[in-house]
Design a protein around this motif. Structure first.
Motif, PDB file in Angstrom:
ATOM      1  N   LEU A  59      10.532   3.254   4.740  1.00 10.72           N
ATOM      2  CA  LEU A  59       9.496   2.947   3.748  1.00 10.72           C
ATOM      3  C   LEU A  59       8.107   2.955   4.375  1.00 10.72           C
ATOM      4  O   LEU A  59       7.153   3.487   3.794  1.00 10.72           O
ATOM      5  CB  LEU A  59       9.782   1.595   3.097  1.00 10.72           C
ATOM      6  CG  LEU A  59      11.016   1.514   2.193  1.00 10.72           C
ATOM      7  CD1 LEU A  59      11.261   0.075   1.748  1.00 10.72           C
ATOM      8  CD2 LEU A  59      10.866   2.421   0.983  1.00 10.72           C
ATOM      9  N   PHE A  63       5.483   5.898   3.224  1.00 14.50           N
ATOM     10  CA  PHE A  63       4.498   5.474   2.237  1.00 14.50           C
ATOM     11  C   PHE A  63       3.239   4.828   2.821  1.00 14.50           C
ATOM     12  O   PHE A  63       2.253   4.688   2.103  1.00 14.50           O
ATOM     13  CB  PHE A  63       5.151   4.494   1.252  1.00 14.50           C
ATOM     14  CG  PHE A  63       6.296   5.089   0.493  1.00 14.50           C
ATOM     15  CD1 PHE A  63       6.076   6.026  -0.493  1.00 14.50           C
ATOM     16  CD2 PHE A  63       7.599   4.727   0.778  1.00 14.50           C
ATOM     17  CE1 PHE A  63       7.133   6.586  -1.199  1.00 14.50           C
ATOM     18  CE2 PHE A  63       8.669   5.273   0.090  1.00 14.50           C
ATOM     19  CZ  PHE A  63       8.430   6.215  -0.906  1.00 14.50           C
ATOM     20  N   ALA A  89      -0.706  -0.713   1.365  1.00 16.78           N
ATOM     21  CA  ALA A  89       0.462   0.160   1.161  1.00 16.78           C
ATOM     22  C   ALA A  89       1.640  -0.320   2.003  1.00 16.78           C
ATOM     23  O   ALA A  89       2.788  -0.370   1.529  1.00 16.78           O
ATOM     24  CB  ALA A  89       0.109   1.600   1.515  1.00 16.78           C
ATOM     25  N   ARG A  92       2.858  -3.851   0.404  1.00 17.81           N
ATOM     26  CA  ARG A  92       3.411  -3.851  -0.954  1.00 17.81           C
ATOM     27  C   ARG A  92       4.525  -2.833  -1.161  1.00 17.81           C
ATOM     28  O   ARG A  92       5.340  -3.003  -2.077  1.00 17.81           O
ATOM     29  CB  ARG A  92       2.290  -3.597  -1.960  1.00 17.81           C
ATOM     30  CG  ARG A  92       1.204  -4.660  -1.919  1.00 17.81           C
ATOM     31  CD  ARG A  92       0.164  -4.418  -2.968  1.00 17.81           C
ATOM     32  NE  ARG A  92      -0.924  -5.391  -2.871  1.00 17.81           N
ATOM     33  CZ  ARG A  92      -1.594  -5.866  -3.911  1.00 17.81           C
ATOM     34  NH1 ARG A  92      -1.284  -5.475  -5.123  1.00 17.81           N
ATOM     35  NH2 ARG A  92      -2.566  -6.731  -3.740  1.00 17.81           N
ATOM     36  N   LEU A  93       4.558  -1.784  -0.347  1.00 15.13           N
ATOM     37  CA  LEU A  93       5.568  -0.742  -0.541  1.00 15.13           C
ATOM     38  C   LEU A  93       6.679  -0.786   0.497  1.00 15.13           C
ATOM     39  O   LEU A  93       7.694  -0.102   0.325  1.00 15.13           O
ATOM     40  CB  LEU A  93       4.903   0.642  -0.509  1.00 15.13           C
ATOM     41  CG  LEU A  93       3.840   0.882  -1.579  1.00 15.13           C
ATOM     42  CD1 LEU A  93       3.218   2.262  -1.408  1.00 15.13           C
ATOM     43  CD2 LEU A  93       4.406   0.721  -2.973  1.00 15.13           C
ATOM     44  N   PHE A 364       1.087   4.814  -6.474  1.00 16.38           N
ATOM     45  CA  PHE A 364       1.673   3.598  -5.901  1.00 16.38           C
ATOM     46  C   PHE A 364       0.613   2.788  -5.169  1.00 16.38           C
ATOM     47  O   PHE A 364       0.741   1.583  -5.013  1.00 16.38           O
ATOM     48  CB  PHE A 364       2.750   3.950  -4.861  1.00 16.38           C
ATOM     49  CG  PHE A 364       3.965   4.609  -5.432  1.00 16.38           C
ATOM     50  CD1 PHE A 364       4.251   4.572  -6.779  1.00 16.38           C
ATOM     51  CD2 PHE A 364       4.843   5.270  -4.601  1.00 16.38           C
ATOM     52  CE1 PHE A 364       5.374   5.168  -7.292  1.00 16.38           C
ATOM     53  CE2 PHE A 364       5.977   5.880  -5.095  1.00 16.38           C
ATOM     54  CZ  PHE A 364       6.248   5.829  -6.449  1.00 16.38           C
ATOM     55  N   GLN A 371       3.519  -0.375  -8.307  1.00 19.77           N
ATOM     56  CA  GLN A 371       4.094  -1.012  -7.121  1.00 19.77           C
ATOM     57  C   GLN A 371       5.220  -1.964  -7.502  1.00 19.77           C
ATOM     58  O   GLN A 371       6.248  -2.036  -6.817  1.00 19.77           O
ATOM     59  CB  GLN A 371       3.010  -1.773  -6.355  1.00 19.77           C
ATOM     60  CG  GLN A 371       2.001  -0.886  -5.661  1.00 19.77           C
ATOM     61  CD  GLN A 371       0.799  -1.656  -5.144  1.00 19.77           C
ATOM     62  OE1 GLN A 371       0.644  -2.843  -5.424  1.00 19.77           O
ATOM     63  NE2 GLN A 371      -0.065  -0.987  -4.399  1.00 19.77           N
ATOM     64  N   PHE A 374       8.241   0.097  -8.541  1.00 25.69           N
ATOM     65  CA  PHE A 374       8.775   0.687  -7.315  1.00 25.69           C
ATOM     66  C   PHE A 374       9.594  -0.330  -6.531  1.00 25.69           C
ATOM     67  O   PHE A 374      10.693  -0.039  -6.049  1.00 25.69           O
ATOM     68  CB  PHE A 374       7.615   1.207  -6.455  1.00 25.69           C
ATOM     69  CG  PHE A 374       8.024   1.711  -5.097  1.00 25.69           C
ATOM     70  CD1 PHE A 374       8.509   2.999  -4.941  1.00 25.69           C
ATOM     71  CD2 PHE A 374       7.925   0.901  -3.976  1.00 25.69           C
ATOM     72  CE1 PHE A 374       8.889   3.474  -3.688  1.00 25.69           C
ATOM     73  CE2 PHE A 374       8.299   1.358  -2.727  1.00 25.69           C
ATOM     74  CZ  PHE A 374       8.786   2.648  -2.583  1.00 25.69           C
ATOM     75  N   ALA A 375       9.071  -1.555  -6.401  1.00 30.21           N
ATOM     76  CA  ALA A 375       9.792  -2.594  -5.670  1.00 30.21           C
ATOM     77  C   ALA A 375      11.130  -2.909  -6.330  1.00 30.21           C
ATOM     78  O   ALA A 375      12.146  -3.088  -5.645  1.00 30.21           O
ATOM     79  CB  ALA A 375       8.933  -3.861  -5.581  1.00 30.21           C
TER      80      ALA A 375
END
Length: 390
Positions: A59, A63, A89, A92-93, A364, A371, A374-375
């Motif tokens: 990840l 990202f 990024a 959070r990603l 994202f 976000q 996505f999570a």
């Protein structure tokens, strides 16, 4: 008792994050940073978190790392100030999704509980947005007329949340285990569909249509209750009648708004001009790209515009290297979902809805709505099938 207090605190913060990610705010920001801190402090959750070290590397590398490299290049070679985009990024990603995976494993949350909670959040925000339509409150105003958004800052993220809500609710309708769940899912599907229409978001509506087709195909193949049983046909008929009733009940101005915006998806859409201008910028820095600062946005009629396309944004900011990493990460996530997730029938379409929506709209990066979804996709994808059941 101490174990119960830990679980209660982690669940409370996770629920606050889920409820507040569409609207943001100070409490949401507090949950965003406090929850990972607690997961690292508690020994049991720390061990669970580090079991996902490989996922964390993927990840981060796909990202966040390309954006960090681009930011450093901009500071060193172009003399631009360093922004916090790369850190956001990364946090959070990569960090937050795996923290939520850890909490779900530690507290034994099921996939169905997560999906039902997501629909509940969607109903809350959807009713807030619809209140401006049916009770003559002041909705959010945009260029093609009044577009509902409720507590969400923009009609497009609101429409995206409603699309996800409607999609998940339709899945729950077709797989409901008891009447209360069926009624709840029907309400969620109706609110989500109505909210999607009054948002006026073309990208969310088109993405929802694509995701719905994929979900039907996957359901027919992998989910027995999607077969042509009497119960399935009755549920499907009720949902169709509900959606038709919602369209009929909408004020005529919203029907005209939807028709006008869909009729001009390509013709005269400013996105085409924006995309062509940013592609010209990409040609100047094709390999590693260059960050898009506020004072370096494309100017059209004196107004600055971002790329309005996640893939183009990454291509411009991180070049071919960053875009390749992003696409590789998305393909890896979809593959994980298809192989590992018990509820793949709806989670794979959720992931595709997210990817398709971001082609026309928010990235994202720097958008809490995308976000958050996505999570949730990461949580549902990386949990082992034998752990995330129900």
């Amino acid at each position: 008792m101490k174990l119960m207090r830990k679980k209660s605190l982690l669940l409370a913060l996770s629920c606050l994050w889920l409820v507040l990610f569409p609207a943001k705010g100070a409490v949401f920001q507090g949950c965003l940073y406090l929850l990972p801190l607690l997961v690292v402090v508690y020994r049991d959750t720390r061990k669970l978190f580090w079991e996902h070290a490989g996922h964390f590397a993927v990840l981060s590398g796909c990202f966040a790392l390309p954006l960090l490299i681009s930011e450093l290049r901009a500071v060193v070679f172009f003399g631009r100030p360093f922004s916090d985009g790369a850190f956001e990024a990364f946090w959070r990603l990569a960090v937050v999704p795996l923290v939520l995976v850890t909490v779900c494993r530690y507290c034994r949350c099921t996939a169905r509980q997560l999906l039902i909670a997501l629909v509940g959040v969607g109903i809350f925000y959807g009713l807030a947005g619809l209140s401006g339509v049916f009770f003559e409150m002041v909705p959010v105003l945009r260029s093609f007329g009044a577009r509902a958004a409720g507590f969400v800052s923009n009609p497009n993220p609101f429409g995206f949340l409603m699309a996800v809500t409607c999609l998940v609710a339709l899945f729950l309708v077709m797989t409901a285990r008891h009447n209360r769940e069926l009624v709840f899912a029907v309400v969620g599907g109706g609110v989500g569909f109505a909210g999607l229409l009054v948002s006026g978001s073309r990208s969310a509506l088109l993405a929802w249509c694509v995701a719905l087709v994929v979900m039907v195909v996957l359901g027919w193949r992998h989910c027995p209750v999607f077969s042509l049983s009497k119960r399935t046909m009755v549920c499907g008929g009720v949902v169709v009648l509900l959606l038709v009733a919602i369209v009929v009940a909408l004020p005529s101005c919203y029907v005209d708004l939807i028709h006008h915006r869909m009729a001009h998806v390509a013709q005269g859409d400013i996105r085409l001009t924006i995309w062509s201008r940013y592609l010209e910028r990409f040609v100047e820095h094709p390999v590693l790209g260059v960050p898009i600062c506020c004072d370096h946005k494309i100017q059209i009629n004196g107004q600055g515009f971002g790329p309005h396309n996640m893939y183009l944004s990454v291509l411009v900011q991180s070049g071919i290297v960053g875009a390749g990493a992003l696409i590789s990460g998305l393909l890896w996530l979809i593959r994980k979902t298809a192989l590992n997730c018990r509820e793949r029938t709806v989670v794979v379409p959720m992931a595709l809805l997210l990817c398709f929506y971001c082609f026309f709209n928010s990235s994202f990066f720097g958008n809490e709505m995308t976000q958050g979804v996505f999570a949730l996709v990461v949580v549902l994808s990386l949990h082992r099938i034998n752990e995330l059941t129900g």
